[in-house]
Design an enzyme around this catalytic site. Structure first.
Site, PDB file in Angstrom:
ATOM      1  N   LYS A   1       0.857  -1.194   0.000  1.00 13.42           N
ATOM      2  CA  LYS A   1       0.000   0.000   0.000  1.00 13.42           C
ATOM      3  C   LYS A   1       0.883   1.230   0.000  1.00 13.42           C
ATOM      4  O   LYS A   1       2.024   1.180   0.468  1.00 13.42           O
ATOM      5  CB  LYS A   1      -0.877   0.029   1.257  1.00 13.42           C
ATOM      6  CG  LYS A   1      -2.084   0.935   1.126  1.00 13.42           C
ATOM      7  CD  LYS A   1      -3.224   0.220   0.432  1.00 13.42           C
ATOM      8  CE  LYS A   1      -4.456   1.061   0.294  1.00 13.42           C
ATOM      9  NZ  LYS A   1      -5.622   0.278  -0.123  1.00 13.42           N
TER      10      LYS A   1
HETATM   11  N1  GLU Z   1      -7.511   0.284  -3.384  1.00  8.52           N
HETATM   12  C1  GLU Z   1      -8.104  -0.972  -3.689  1.00  8.52           C
HETATM   13  C2  GLU Z   1      -8.158  -1.845  -2.454  1.00  8.52           C
HETATM   14  O1  GLU Z   1      -8.037  -1.382  -1.341  1.00  8.52           O
HETATM   15  C3  GLU Z   1      -7.468  -1.697  -4.878  1.00  8.52           C
HETATM   16  C4  GLU Z   1      -6.004  -1.582  -5.001  1.00  8.52           C
HETATM   17  C5  GLU Z   1      -5.433  -2.144  -6.314  1.00  8.52           C
HETATM   18  O2  GLU Z   1      -6.192  -2.297  -7.253  1.00  8.52           O
HETATM   19  O3  GLU Z   1      -4.239  -2.397  -6.319  1.00  8.52           O
HETATM   20  O4  GLU Z   1      -8.406  -3.015  -2.531  1.00  8.52           O
END
Ligand code: GLU
Length: 427
Positions: A119
């Protein structure tokens, strides 16, 4: 927080205010007794593999230089390259990014896609900056994290306040750095740059699919079901729209502009148009405005928190009058609230399953980029549906087997998968 969690707190977090990372540690502690032979490896999950903090100095439109703090955390890479969004928000912190990266490890394992968890984020309130400033900030952030990411190392995607345009800037910045057109470095891109059909709606679509599966198990008919949604953007807005089309009554929506209510059901397309035009639900026609705190007391069949973390806590969990909570946001329910909801027989479908549609279609996007062969939206949606339903069935069976909540079942299944990979790799 249990003693063992405190022991594992890294020295760079404040022990008196450890933030969301402590929530993740507590969730791991809760499932450790179910992990059998893999329990001996569980400490691996309590230490992110790589934590990067970057300074982002950027020239503002008026010539001043401002500095922003950015992060990229790779929590666990045993099942594949890191995957996870990038968030632009004033409350982004190291602890939050660590927790979100860990939840990505769990989430990708729950839906069985070949990634680890990661993240990123920038601590900034984007409302205070021009589009040109946001472009420079995004590009500079990408340059800084380029040292640790890669098409087969760690693939950022979108998260709060990151649009397809944001992902396009990130892709461009990386492509220029490596001297290669690199669509596979990020997901959530515009279709013209290798984005996947269906990606924009995928998180909300997945929430909808999971809500229908969970409603069936709880003997709730979607037709006529009363639904309350917090956050009416890309996740809550799409889930609300699909539920409305399936015959549910969306009776209340809350966002940063207020809470709107209509006992007979809101005109969802009109509310979506209001959000598009003004940035929020306030001012929508044919509804009443109610106190934000009232939202958490409304009698309904399905409650969908689809905004930020920590929204359902020990103080409002007592009042929740829903049969089913389907978590569109990441981390909306604290462990203390989980316990209260369990006692009150409110079934909670956890974020790591309910909102996994986004990262699942990000995976499809990456696969399409790697093969330069693109799928129809029908194919994307069908594959998404298959994965979400299979994951739900798997977790329901695990929950039944151990007589635990769906969240505990998700953590058991995911931790087993990750720790088994760890053990095989000999980590
Ligand atoms: N932000 C989204 C999540 O929390 C998707 C992240 C992504 O597609 O890499 O799952």
């Amino acid at each position: 927080m249990s003693t063992s969690s405190t022991e594992h707190l890294p020295s760079y977090l404040n022990p008196n205010d450890p933030g969301p990372w402590a929530v993740f540690l507590e969730q791991v502690d809760r499932v450790t007794p179910y992990l059998g032979e893999y329990a001996q490896w569980v400490d691996t999950l309590k230490h992110p593999e790589r934590t990067l903090i970057v300074n982002i100095p950027v020239k503002m439109d008026d010539g001043r230089i401002e500095h922003f703090e950015g992060y990229r955390v790779q929590h666990n890479l045993s099942c594949g390259p890191g995957k996870g969004g990038v968030r632009f928000h004033q409350e982004v912190s190291l602890s939050e990014t660590m927790a979100l990266s860990a939840w990505m490890s769990i989430k990708t394992a729950v839906v069985g896609i070949p990634y680890g968890g990661a993240k990123g984020g920038v601590r900034i309130d984007p409302r205070n900056y021009s589009a040109a400033e946001m472009e420079r900030i995004t590009r500079r952030y990408m340059e800084e994290i380029s040292k640790v990411i890669g098409v087969k190392q760690d693939i950022p995607g979108p998260d709060v306040n990151a649009s397809a345009q944001t992902m396009a800037w990130m892709m461009d910045s990386y492509s220029k750095k490596v001297g290669e057109y690199s669509p596979g470095i990020v997901t959530g891109k515009p279709i013209e740059l290798g984005g996947s059909l269906g990606r924009a709606e995928s998180t909300g679509r997945g929430v909808f699919t999971i809500a229908t599966e969970a409603a069936r198990d709880a003997n709730i008919a979607i037709e006529g079901a009363r639904v309350c949604v917090q956050g009416f953007g890309n996740v809550g807005g799409i889930a609300g729209k699909l539920l409305h089309e399936a015959g549910a009554k969306v009776i209340a929506v809350q966002d940063h502009t207020g809470t709107i209510f209509n006992a007979d059901g809101l005109d969802v397309p009109a509310v979506l148009a209001q959000v598009k035009a003004t940035g929020g639900v306030a001012g929508s026609a044919n509804c009443d405005t109610i106190e934000n705190s009232e939202f958490w007391r409304l009698e309904c069949e399905i409650l969908i928190p689809a905004a930020l973390a920590g929204q359902i806590h020990k103080d409002n969990a007592e009042h929740i009058n829903a049969k089913l909570i389907v978590e569109g946001a990441n981390g909306p329910t604290t462990p203390a609230a989980d316990d209260i909801l369990k006692k009150r027989n409110v079934r909670v479908v956890p974020d790591v399953l309910a909102n996994a549609g986004g990262v699942t279609v990000s995976y499809f996007e990456w696969v399409q980029n790697l093969s330069s062969f693109y799928w129809s939206v029908e194919e994307v949606n069908q594959r998404l549906d298959d994965i979400m339903r299979a994951a739900y069935a798997n977790l329901s069976a695990t929950a039944e087997e151990h007589q635990v909540s769906l969240r505990t079942a998700a953590f058991i299944a995911a931790c087993e998968r990750i720790l088994k990979a760890n053990q095989l790799l000999g980590a």
